[in-house]
Design a protein around this motif. Sequence first.
Motif, PDB file in Angstrom:
ATOM      1  N   VAL A 158       0.833  -1.212   0.000  1.00 38.72           N
ATOM      2  CA  VAL A 158       0.000   0.000   0.000  1.00 38.72           C
ATOM      3  C   VAL A 158       0.860   1.252   0.000  1.00 38.72           C
ATOM      4  CG1 VAL A 158      -1.719   1.306   1.319  1.00 38.72           C
ATOM      5  CG2 VAL A 158      -1.943  -1.181   1.083  1.00 38.72           C
ATOM      6  N   GLU A 159       1.939   1.250   0.793  1.00 39.65           N
ATOM      7  CA  GLU A 159       2.737   2.463   0.960  1.00 39.65           C
ATOM      8  C   GLU A 159       3.730   2.696  -0.176  1.00 39.65           C
ATOM      9  OE1 GLU A 159       4.586   2.004   4.713  1.00 39.65           O
ATOM     10  OE2 GLU A 159       2.721   2.180   5.871  1.00 39.65           O
ATOM     11  N   LYS A 160       4.289   1.609  -0.737  1.00 35.32           N
ATOM     12  CA  LYS A 160       5.374   1.762  -1.710  1.00 35.32           C
ATOM     13  C   LYS A 160       4.942   1.532  -3.158  1.00 35.32           C
ATOM     14  CE  LYS A 160       8.488   2.280   1.575  1.00 35.32           C
ATOM     15  NZ  LYS A 160       9.213   3.558   1.795  1.00 35.32           N
ATOM     16  N   VAL A 161       3.967   0.668  -3.358  1.00 34.51           N
ATOM     17  CA  VAL A 161       3.612   0.265  -4.726  1.00 34.51           C
ATOM     18  C   VAL A 161       2.446   1.079  -5.273  1.00 34.51           C
ATOM     19  CG1 VAL A 161       2.894  -1.649  -6.199  1.00 34.51           C
ATOM     20  CG2 VAL A 161       4.499  -2.049  -4.325  1.00 34.51           C
ATOM     21  N   LEU A 162       1.373   1.186  -4.485  1.00 27.42           N
ATOM     22  CA  LEU A 162       0.165   1.864  -4.967  1.00 27.42           C
ATOM     23  C   LEU A 162       0.390   3.379  -4.993  1.00 27.42           C
ATOM     24  CD1 LEU A 162      -2.659  -0.109  -3.123  1.00 27.42           C
ATOM     25  CD2 LEU A 162      -1.757  -0.473  -5.423  1.00 27.42           C
TER      26      LEU A 162
END
Length: 436
Positions: A126-130
């Motif tokens: 959630v924090e790095k990819v999206l």
Amino acid sequence: MGGQPEILGNVMVWLDEAGQMALGWLTSPAAWSQFALLVVAFLAARVIAAKATRAVTKFVTPAEDKTGMIASLRRFSLRFLPLLLPLIAYGLTALGEAFTRSMFGSGDVIAFGKRLFIFIAARLFVEKVLTDGFLRLLGKYVLIPVAALYALGVLDLIMVKLEEAQIVLGNIQFSVMALIRGVIAGAILFWMGSWSNRQSADYIKSQKELRPATRELAVKATEILIFGAAFLLLMSIMGIDLTAIAVLGGALGVGIGLGLQQIAANFISGIILLVEGQTTVGDYVELDGGEKGTIVKMTARACILETFDGKWIVVPNEHFITSRVVNYSDAGSANRYEAEFSVSYNTDINRIPEIVEKAVAALPFVLEKPDGPDCELTGFGESSVDFVLEYWVNGIDDGKNKYRSPVLFAIWNALKAEGIEMPFPQRVVHLKQAHE
């Protein structure tokens, strides 16, 4: 505590069991060995992930000057590198769990650690990819809480409880779990539908070999197909019998027959306009009602006209089918206009056509084909001899004096250069003296 809600009682029981389990882990040698395996798996995963990250980055990263879909996909895949550590740790922990269960007959601690690595992977995802705001919001309030419940080992129990709770709406019955699943799946499906619709619309509109009307029809058909498929898939995911939709379809048919006739007529008219292609985006049109402007957008319900002064006029599609429409763009790019002027009665009017036609023909926007400037005598007025100049231009005079003003300037300057007078109204007054 006899009057407390059932769910609160279940939570208290679960917390008591969790406390007993934690206490058992702290006093069990087998549990300590599993903790040690978790630490070893995590440290090994850090070493492997660091080396794998360097190798993958070197192999996948495209050159800075590379563009295109393949280069974009390669750059996008690099955003998943932070997930390597928890996923490798999960794999190593799974191997450790199999080993401890075969050796000690127990693996609860290492199983918890394995689920914990999945929770960490979900947070990093959630924090790095999206990057999309909607997907990140969905991940923050859906994916991470679900991963947390899974890590605590209570996800299956909660899903069973939600599956048992039923919602009944007439002949339609579904569980609370189906409703939650439907809301989540619906949000994802319609986001994907919106994204794919934008991508397909951009692709179709870039096909310049297709007529504008064909492109608009293809965009609308694709939009209906994408969101129709998303709706049917959502109904299937929620477990709703699709035969129940027939009742809604019947009610909708009655509504169209009674109160939605105009909406249905405009929708069908829009499809006819797109199929025939007689009127399309970019055309300059004038309707019987006096509305005129350039069509800038065609929707399922109406066409939007933009006037020369920037105003938008929303015209229902039905008006283009049932009333007379003058399309200045459909017959061709050349259009004829007129400019009226007058000269004095003292003028040798036989010279006027040659002087004016030569002056106007020198203007860069005036065409020689299908016909050059043509000056014609229209009548003898009270104070002047009246002429009209006909000229052709390549385009639409969609604004006040877009072409007319330069033409009148050219006529004025040409007549002035020849000393020809353009008269003002004159009156002859006879005074009669009274006889005494």
